[in-house]
Design a protein around this motif. Structure first.
Motif, PDB file in Angstrom:
ATOM      1  N   UNK A  64     -44.339  -9.575  -2.093  1.00  0.00           N
ATOM      2  CA  UNK A  64     -43.501  -9.666  -0.892  1.00  0.00           C
ATOM      3  C   UNK A  64     -42.228  -8.842  -1.058  1.00  0.00           C
ATOM      4  N   UNK A  65     -41.672  -8.860  -2.256  1.00  0.00           N
ATOM      5  CA  UNK A  65     -40.431  -8.112  -2.500  1.00  0.00           C
ATOM      6  C   UNK A  65     -40.673  -6.608  -2.504  1.00  0.00           C
ATOM      7  N   UNK A  66     -41.834  -6.207  -3.059  1.00  0.00           N
ATOM      8  CA  UNK A  66     -42.147  -4.778  -3.151  1.00  0.00           C
ATOM      9  C   UNK A  66     -43.502  -4.536  -2.478  1.00  0.00           C
ATOM     10  N   UNK A  67     -43.541  -4.542  -1.149  1.00  0.00           N
ATOM     11  CA  UNK A  67     -44.823  -4.518  -0.433  1.00  0.00           C
ATOM     12  C   UNK A  67     -45.639  -3.246  -0.624  1.00  0.00           C
ATOM     13  N   UNK A  68     -45.012  -2.160  -1.047  1.00  0.00           N
ATOM     14  CA  UNK A  68     -45.773  -0.928  -1.242  1.00  0.00           C
ATOM     15  C   UNK A  68     -46.312  -0.742  -2.643  1.00  0.00           C
ATOM     16  N   UNK A  69     -46.037  -1.685  -3.531  1.00  0.00           N
ATOM     17  CA  UNK A  69     -46.389  -1.522  -4.939  1.00  0.00           C
ATOM     18  C   UNK A  69     -47.764  -2.102  -5.250  1.00  0.00           C
TER      19      UNK A  69
END
Length: 275
Positions: A64-69
């Motif tokens: 959720x914090x880094x949605x593109x990872x």
């Protein structure tokens, strides 16, 4: 630190896979506190490695914090990774690339050098046979300007049990200052270390020991005392009380830009300026 018997540790965590999340309240709380620390870090990772993930309880929050990872969950216990899949956390991640669960030792990571931008390790480093080698592996797989964030148990953890049961029956843990020195030796830049002390209270000694077993955290020292417990051990544990000390060590460090190439040549960087 006493050397860990990796096979014994893997068996214990494997047996505890189904009960781990309910019993590992400390690890869950520490993971939550680590996530809060990310509020003060500016990083946009393409790939996150959760080293020693267990059933990956922080996977959803990291996604959720880094949605593109892309999230890579690595653990030496296959039943733990199966539990992560059963809970559905990995399947719910919607990053640009599918998450993956890999059964491997965090001391020998099956990834290319410089392939990860954020390496996350919650309460796993003290289960490694050689923490210094694991930190060197963390440095290897991190990309330049990548971030390592980890937690581990410190030397005051379970000191009451250690005093009552003897060194051979309770794990020992690395000091915060030693961990900081090992980070520098591994090549990390400007490590930041701190620690906090907690007390866990149980209704009785059997409840305490059951909690350790249910979370897979019974004795896996290579030099552990074998055989039946001595007759007076139960009484010694009860006299030690039903509250235990926990020391949690937190650390984070960055991988700096390399100064030398793989063949030993110096790297000189120039700023491109407008004419």
């Amino acid at each position: 630190m006493a050397e860990i018997d990796a096979r014994a540790a893997r068996r214990r965590f494997g047996r505890a896979a189904a009960t781990y999340l309910a019993a590992a309240r400390l690890e869950t709380e520490v993971g939550t506190r680590m996530l809060e620390r990310l509020d003060y870090v500016r990083i946009a990772p393409a790939r996150i490695l959760d080293a020693g993930s267990g059933p990956a309880p922080q996977a959803a929050a990291l996604g959720k914090r880094y949605p593109g990872a892309q999230l890579l969950a690595v653990d030496f216990s296959l039943p733990m990774l199966r539990q992560a899949r059963a809970m559905g956390w990995l399947a719910r991640l919607r990053g640009a690339r599918r998450p993956a669960a890999i059964c491997a030792s965090i001391g020998h990571l099956p990834f290319a050098a410089g392939s990860v931008q954020l390496l996350w390790s919650n309460m796993a480093l003290h289960w490694v046979q050689d923490p210094r080698a694991a930190l060197a592996e963390f440095h290897r797989v991190l990309a330049p300007e990548g971030l390592l964030m980890f937690s581990a148990l410190g030397p005051d953890t379970l000191k009451e049990l250690r005093a009552a049961a003897g060194e051979g029956r309770v794990h020992s843990f690395a000091d915060m200052h030693d961990l900081g020195d090992w980070l520098v030796a591994a090549g990390f830049a400007a490590p930041v270390m701190d620690a906090e002390r907690l007390t866990l209270a149980y209704r009785d000694v059997p409840a305490l020991l059951a909690d350790l077993r249910a979370s897979g955290q019974s004795n896996a020292r290579a030099d552990r005392t074998r055989g039946l417990a001595p007759r007076g051990l139960r009484g010694a544990l009860e006299r030690a009380g039903t509250s235990v000390s926990i020391e949690v060590v937190y650390g984070h460090a960055w991988k700096g830009t390399p100064r030398k190439s793989a063949d030993g040549r110096s790297i000189v960087q120039f700023d491109k300026r407008s004419p």
